[in-house]
Design a protein around this motif. Structure first.
Motif, PDB file in Angstrom:
ATOM      1  N   GLU A   1      59.203 -30.744  22.573  1.00 18.07           N
ATOM      2  CA  GLU A   1      59.227 -29.683  23.581  1.00 18.07           C
ATOM      3  C   GLU A   1      59.194 -28.281  22.971  1.00 18.07           C
ATOM      4  O   GLU A   1      58.806 -27.326  23.647  1.00 18.07           O
TER       5      GLU A   1
ATOM      6  N   CYS B   1      55.105 -27.982  22.252  1.00 16.82           N
ATOM      7  CA  CYS B   1      54.184 -28.081  23.377  1.00 16.82           C
ATOM      8  C   CYS B   1      54.022 -26.716  24.051  1.00 16.82           C
ATOM      9  O   CYS B   1      54.995 -26.008  24.287  1.00 16.82           O
TER      10      CYS B   1
ATOM     11  N   GLY C   1      51.740 -26.629  26.804  1.00 15.14           N
ATOM     12  CA  GLY C   1      51.232 -26.952  28.129  1.00 15.14           C
ATOM     13  C   GLY C   1      49.722 -26.905  28.286  1.00 15.14           C
ATOM     14  O   GLY C   1      49.223 -26.673  29.382  1.00 15.14           O
TER      15      GLY C   1
ATOM     16  N   TYR D   1      55.390 -28.076  30.765  1.00 13.23           N
ATOM     17  CA  TYR D   1      55.150 -28.695  29.471  1.00 13.23           C
ATOM     18  C   TYR D   1      55.063 -30.209  29.619  1.00 13.23           C
ATOM     19  O   TYR D   1      55.635 -30.787  30.535  1.00 13.23           O
TER      20      TYR D   1
END
Length: 63
Positions: free
Chosen positions: A7, A10, A12, A31
């Motif tokens: 996370e 990322c 998105g 995301y």
């Protein structure tokens, strides 16, 4: 095969959703997340394509 999305990495872009929508989806925060983390046998190739094509290299295969 299991995968997870980092996370912190990322951003998105959504490439993983395009390549393997059965495993990856966008969380409410925009995301990607892997769900389920255990990739069904028939989708392993698509999940590996998602790993290889992630612009942020945020998807990793875990043991």
């Amino acid at each position: 095969m299991k995968v997870t999305v980092d996370e912190d990495r990322c951003r998105g872009h959504g490439m993983c959703l395009t390549l393997c929508p059965e495993v990856f989806h966008m969380h409410d925060d925009g995301y990607a997340v892997a769900d389920p983390s255990e990739v069904p046998a028939g989708l392993e190739g698509a999940a590996k394509d998602a790993i290889a094509n992630c612009p942020e290299q945020a998807i990793v295969e875990i043991d």
